[in-house]
Design an enzyme around this catalytic site. Sequence first.
Site, mmCIF file in Angstrom:
data_model
loop_
_atom_site.group_PDB
_atom_site.id
_atom_site.type_symbol
_atom_site.label_atom_id
_atom_site.label_comp_id
_atom_site.label_asym_id
_atom_site.label_seq_id
_atom_site.Cartn_x
_atom_site.Cartn_y
_atom_site.Cartn_z
ATOM 1 N N PHE A 176 -18.988 15.414 -25.582
ATOM 2 C CA PHE A 176 -18.600 14.588 -26.731
ATOM 3 C C PHE A 176 -18.480 13.107 -26.393
ATOM 4 O O PHE A 176 -18.668 12.256 -27.239
ATOM 5 C CB PHE A 176 -17.276 15.096 -27.337
ATOM 6 C CG PHE A 176 -16.116 15.080 -26.379
ATOM 7 C CD1 PHE A 176 -15.914 16.143 -25.505
ATOM 8 C CD2 PHE A 176 -15.232 14.017 -26.347
ATOM 9 C CE1 PHE A 176 -14.849 16.136 -24.610
ATOM 10 C CE2 PHE A 176 -14.160 13.998 -25.468
ATOM 11 C CZ PHE A 176 -13.976 15.054 -24.592
ATOM 12 N N LYS A 182 -0.334 8.531 -23.130
ATOM 13 C CA LYS A 182 0.059 8.948 -24.473
ATOM 14 C C LYS A 182 1.548 8.624 -24.674
ATOM 15 O O LYS A 182 1.912 7.478 -24.830
ATOM 16 C CB LYS A 182 -0.189 10.442 -24.687
ATOM 17 C CG LYS A 182 -1.570 11.093 -24.497
ATOM 18 C CD LYS A 182 -2.738 10.348 -24.115
ATOM 19 C CE LYS A 182 -4.048 11.101 -24.047
ATOM 20 N NZ LYS A 182 -4.197 12.307 -23.312
ATOM 21 N N TYR A 202 0.837 -1.208 0.000
ATOM 22 C CA TYR A 202 0.000 0.000 0.000
ATOM 23 C C TYR A 202 0.867 1.250 0.000
ATOM 24 O O TYR A 202 0.563 2.224 -0.680
ATOM 25 C CB TYR A 202 -0.933 0.002 1.223
ATOM 26 C CG TYR A 202 -1.967 1.114 1.137
ATOM 27 C CD1 TYR A 202 -3.211 0.874 0.551
ATOM 28 C CD2 TYR A 202 -1.684 2.404 1.594
ATOM 29 C CE1 TYR A 202 -4.138 1.885 0.427
ATOM 30 C CE2 TYR A 202 -2.605 3.424 1.472
ATOM 31 C CZ TYR A 202 -3.835 3.159 0.899
ATOM 32 O OH TYR A 202 -4.751 4.161 0.764
ATOM 33 N N ASP A 254 1.612 20.879 -19.645
ATOM 34 C CA ASP A 254 0.836 19.684 -19.974
ATOM 35 C C ASP A 254 1.720 18.869 -20.915
ATOM 36 O O ASP A 254 1.778 19.113 -22.112
ATOM 37 C CB ASP A 254 -0.488 20.085 -20.637
ATOM 38 C CG ASP A 254 -1.323 18.872 -21.040
ATOM 39 O OD1 ASP A 254 -0.781 17.745 -21.040
ATOM 40 O OD2 ASP A 254 -2.508 19.053 -21.367
ATOM 41 N N PHE A 310 -7.537 22.413 -23.717
ATOM 42 C CA PHE A 310 -7.832 20.989 -23.851
ATOM 43 C C PHE A 310 -9.058 20.710 -22.993
ATOM 44 O O PHE A 310 -9.253 21.324 -21.944
ATOM 45 C CB PHE A 310 -6.651 20.100 -23.436
ATOM 46 C CG PHE A 310 -6.958 18.650 -23.684
ATOM 47 C CD1 PHE A 310 -6.963 18.158 -24.987
ATOM 48 C CD2 PHE A 310 -7.314 17.807 -22.652
ATOM 49 C CE1 PHE A 310 -7.317 16.836 -25.237
ATOM 50 C CE2 PHE A 310 -7.672 16.483 -22.901
ATOM 51 C CZ PHE A 310 -7.666 15.992 -24.203
ATOM 52 N N THR A 311 -9.881 19.762 -23.442
ATOM 53 C CA THR A 311 -11.199 19.525 -22.817
ATOM 54 C C THR A 311 -11.134 19.368 -21.296
ATOM 55 O O THR A 311 -11.737 20.150 -20.558
ATOM 56 C CB THR A 311 -11.843 18.282 -23.440
ATOM 57 O OG1 THR A 311 -10.910 17.201 -23.386
ATOM 58 C CG2 THR A 311 -12.212 18.536 -24.904
ATOM 59 N N ARG A 331 -13.507 16.385 -33.207
ATOM 60 C CA ARG A 331 -12.868 17.459 -32.461
ATOM 61 C C ARG A 331 -13.361 18.753 -33.097
ATOM 62 O O ARG A 331 -12.693 19.346 -33.930
ATOM 63 C CB ARG A 331 -11.334 17.360 -32.551
ATOM 64 C CG ARG A 331 -10.732 16.423 -31.524
ATOM 65 C CD ARG A 331 -11.058 16.843 -30.119
ATOM 66 N NE ARG A 331 -10.464 15.987 -29.089
ATOM 67 C CZ ARG A 331 -11.087 15.645 -27.965
ATOM 68 N NH1 ARG A 331 -12.331 16.024 -27.744
ATOM 69 N NH2 ARG A 331 -10.486 14.929 -27.057
#
Length: 463
Positions: A452, A261, A75, A218, A127-128, A385
Site C-alpha cells: 500500500f 502516535k 553516544y 501494541d 496490523f500491517t 485500509r
Amino acid sequence: MAAKHISWAEPFKIKMVEPLFMTTRAHREKALEAAGSNTFLLRSEDVYIDLLTDSGTSAMSDRQWAGLMLGDEAYAGSRNFYHLEEAIHRYYGYKHVIPTHQGRGAENLISKILIKPGDVVPGNMYFTTTKLHQELAGGMFTDIIVDEAHDPNSGFTFKGNVDLSKLQGVINTYGAERIPYVSIATTVNMAGGQPISLANLQALREFTSKHGIRIIHDMTRVAENAYMIQQLEEGQGNKSIAAIVKEICSLTDGATMSAKKDALVNIGGFLATNEWDVFEEARNLVVIYEGLHTYGGLAGRDMEAMAIGIEESVQDAHIRARVGQVFYLGHKLLDMGIPIVKPVGTHGVFLDAKAFLPHLRQTAFPAQALAAELYIDSGVRAMERGIVSAGRDQKTGEHCFPELELVRLTIPRRVYTQAHMDVVAESVQRVFEQRHSVTGLRMTYEPKYLRFFQARFEKLPAA
Ligand SMILES: *Cc1c(COP(=O)(O)O)cnc(C)c1O
C-alpha cells in the site's frame, strides 16, 4: 460517547502557525496522476488538509520544543534516555526499556526474540508491520478478535475485544507451546480505532496465565483506549486516564510502542518488557538494527521530547479534546448519512468504501479509488485500509479479501481546527453525491512488501 455536556474545546492556545497550501482541481488532478493514484506518493505541498495518518504528525507542546534544547547527544548513557526510562516506569510501569527509531523497530526485535519458525501469534486483528515482522520471523498471525470488529455496522462498544473461544480454538489446533505470545493492540487500528475493555483484557490475562502464554501489548494508542474505558466501561468512570493506562499495561508482559502516535512526537518508539531474559536478548539485538541500547536510533533530544510527550498524553483534558475532535467529525458525517464504521473510533473516521461505492468490485480497489476522489475534490489526503493494505496470501499468492474496505481520515493530534473538520465533512459529502460516477482502479505496480505504501494505479474507464 463522551458526555454531551462536557466541552471538548482544546486545552491549549496556538503560539505558532504553519501555512497550508491551497491548490486548484486541475493542479490536484495532475499531482494525483503523477502519484499513480496513491496518496502515499503525493508531495505534502500538494495537500491541503493532511489526514493520511496520525503517525508522527502531532504538534509538539512548548515544553516538548524546550526539551529538544536539552538534548544530551552523548553516544552512550544520554541523560535523556534516563528521563525516558523514568517516564515509562512512572506512566506505563514496564520494568525494562529499549528505545527504537519507531514502532516497527521494536516489532522486529520482539518478533526475532520470541517467535520460532512454525509458531502461531494470535492477535486482536492484524496490523500491517506487526504481522509482517511476525511472518519474517517464521510465525503465522491468526485473528482472534470478536466477530463484531469485522462488521462496520455493528455498534458494539468494545470491538477491540478478544474472543476467548477463538483463542481456545488456536490452542486446541496448535498447542499452547507453539504460541509465544498473544499480540494485543490498544486501540485496534485496522478495525477503525476500536478499544478493548479492561474486563476483556483481565479475562485474557487469566486465560493466558493458565496456559503459560505471554501478552505483548501494541500500546500505540493506549491513552485513547483508556479514554474509551473511562467513558464507556461500567465502574471505570471515576478513574483518571493515567490510572487506566497503567492498569492496562500491568495486565501485559511487555510492549512495543510507536511513540509517533499517542506519545506526541514526530519520531520514536520503544520496546518494553518485564522479563530480564527478553531484555538481555533485546539489548544484544538492538545494536545490530537500531543502535546502542541507550539511544536505539534516536537523538537525545528525541528521547527528551518523548519523555515529555508521554506525560502530556495521559492528561484527561488532552485526551478528551483529542478524541472529542475525532467524534465531532464522525458524528457530522453520520448526520449527513455517510456510511462510516460505527462506533466512531478514537484516532480517525473510517469511510466504508463498500457501502459508499457499491457498484465497484473489491478487485477494482474501491477504498483506494475513494481516497483518490476525495483528494481531487478538496486536497484532503486520506489513506486506503482495505484490499491493498491486506496484501496477498503468503501461500496462494492471491489477494487477501478483507471484510473491511475502508478509507481512513486520520486526525493528527493538536494540529487542525474544528473549521478544518467542517471542510473535510463537506468534501466527503460532495464526493458522496457524485459517487455513481467514480470508476475503480487497476494496479500497475505492486511492491513485494507492504504494497500500500508504494503501489501505483490507473483509473479504469467508465463502464
Ligand atoms: C503505527 C503502528 C505501528 C507501527 O509503528 P511505526 O512507528 O509506524 O513503525 C504498529 N502498530 C500499530 C497499531 C500502529 O498504528
